[in-house]
Design an enzyme around this catalytic site. Structure first.
Site, short mmCIF file in Angstrom:
data_model
loop_
_atom_site.label_atom_id
_atom_site.label_comp_id
_atom_site.label_asym_id
_atom_site.label_seq_id
_atom_site.Cartn_x
_atom_site.Cartn_y
_atom_site.Cartn_z
N CYS A 1 0.83 -1.21 0.00
CA CYS A 1 0.00 0.00 0.00
C CYS A 1 0.87 1.26 0.00
CB CYS A 1 -0.93 0.00 1.20
SG CYS A 1 -0.09 -0.05 2.82
N HIS B 1 -2.34 1.49 7.28
CA HIS B 1 -2.52 1.49 5.83
C HIS B 1 -2.13 2.83 5.24
CE1 HIS B 1 -4.12 0.08 2.08
NE2 HIS B 1 -5.15 0.89 2.05
N ASN C 1 -7.66 4.85 -2.58
CA ASN C 1 -7.19 3.60 -1.97
C ASN C 1 -6.50 2.75 -3.03
OD1 ASN C 1 -6.72 1.70 -0.03
ND2 ASN C 1 -8.86 1.23 0.38
#
Length: 361
Positions: A142, A284, A302
């Site tokens: 991520c 994250h 995202n």
């Protein structure tokens, strides 16, 4: 943001070129090249993988919906998606960010007095400076996707050969620029599929190539192509407060940032997310691309594909900065170079434009 728009048109009108011979050579796609839409979108074959029990998913949804109904301030909808269907061990790889203090100064020139009450880099007077949401697959990358997503927006804003045509539309076409997360994953030293951090130093010293030079594999692979022509000039840290975050995304563009992930967030479908249920499952990295004061939220990109959330994006309440979610606990802004000029030709951000005349990405 008018400065950014005028800057883009000024670049077009005077024909400024910021790419050197390497950029021209590396960005010319071969005749048989096709956009690899499957990678980072549905790139991981799910056949044979363990999936969570349907009853367990339904129980979670029921608990979340009960909490949403109890909380009158909650303004989001939960639903099923491929993320919540993944086996727990596979799912945990998606949010394996490893916090590490950023070795950079805080940005101190942020003032929110003259910024608009809402701002969305996906639609700036009919133009989009944000690429579509990608999918990190089963790799804890991520951090690489957040940093690369911000570089794509940075490049679209400040590079001279991006010439979007303003159109009055609520949903502008996403730009096609696609830079290589795999190079950042394999070569930057910032992490691995087991997690990493959003230190963008590699983007300043080496840069990234386009995706087709080193397609995303979603695994820890050897570094085959070190660096590329797309770079940033410098970067700084944005303080974790509403004033600075809003001003930074308006002034500098997309911001890689970090948040804590709770179980309910995995089920996010639409609306303005606030944490209401479940345990913390990890950290994250994501990318802030806008804000809205009336709705009281940030707009965030995202890396779980376009089938999650609002076409891969989500909105999160300002209140989550100070909640257990700890939104924007670590945030970076990419800064373009600036220098003074004697005779400005156009009444725009002259320092920025002239500094870019001799700058190569």
């Amino acid at each position: 943001m008018k400065k950014i728009i005028l800057t883009v048109f000024f670049f077009t009108s005077v024909g400024l070129i910021y790419a050197d011979d390497e950029l021209k050579e590396n960005t010319t796609q071969p005749s048989n090249y096709t956009q690899n839409d499957e990678k980072k979108e549905t790139d991981t074959d799910q056949k044979g993988d363990k999936k969570r029990d349907e009853q367990e998913i339904n129980r979670d949804l029921n608990d979340i919906n009960n909490k949403l109904n109890e909380n009158k301030d909650a303004k989001w909808e939960a639903g099923k998606n491929e993320i919540v269907e993944m086996d727990k061990k596979e799912r945990e790889k998606l949010f394996s960010y490893k916090f590490k203090p950023l070795n950079a100064p805080y940005i101190t020139d942020l003032d929110d007095k003259d910024i608009p009450p809402s701002f969305d880099l996906r639609n700036v007077e009919g133009m989009s400076f944000v690429t579509e949401a990608r999918h990190q697959g089963k790799c804890g990358s991520c951090w690489a996707f957040a940093v690369t997503a911000a570089l794509e927006t940075y490049t679209l804003i400040y590079r001279g050969d991006y010439k979007p045509e303003p159109k009055k539309t609520s949903n502008p076409k996403k730009p096609e620029l696609d830079l290589s997360e795999q190079v950042f994953l394999s070569c930057s030293g910032a992490g691995s599929c087991g997690g990493g951090d959003i230190n963008p130093e590699y983007l300043q010293t080496m840069g990234l190539p386009e995706e087709y030079h080193e397609p995303y594999k979603g695994v820890d692979a050897p570094c085959k192509m070190h660096g590329g022509p797309y770079r940033i000039h410098s970067y700084g840290v944005v303080k974790q407060n509403l004033k600075d975050l809003r001003a930074a995304v308006y002034k500098y563009g997309a911001l890689p940032t970090v948040m804590n992930i709770y179980e309910d967030f995995l089920y996010y479908k639409s609306g303005v997310y606030t944490h209401v249920w479940g345990e913390m499952v990890g950290m994250h990295a994501v990318t802030i691309v806008g804000y809205d004061d009336k709705g009281g939220y940030f707009i965030v990109k995202n890396s779980w594909g376009k089938n999650w959330g609002e076409e891969g994006f989500f909105r999160i309440a300002y209140s989550e900065i100070n909640s257990a979610v700890n939104f924007a606990s670590s945030t970076v802004a990419y800064k373009p170079p600036t220098r003074k000029v004697e005779q400005p030709r156009v009444n725009v951000n002259i320092d920025l434009i002239n500094s870019l005349r001799d700058w190569k990405f």
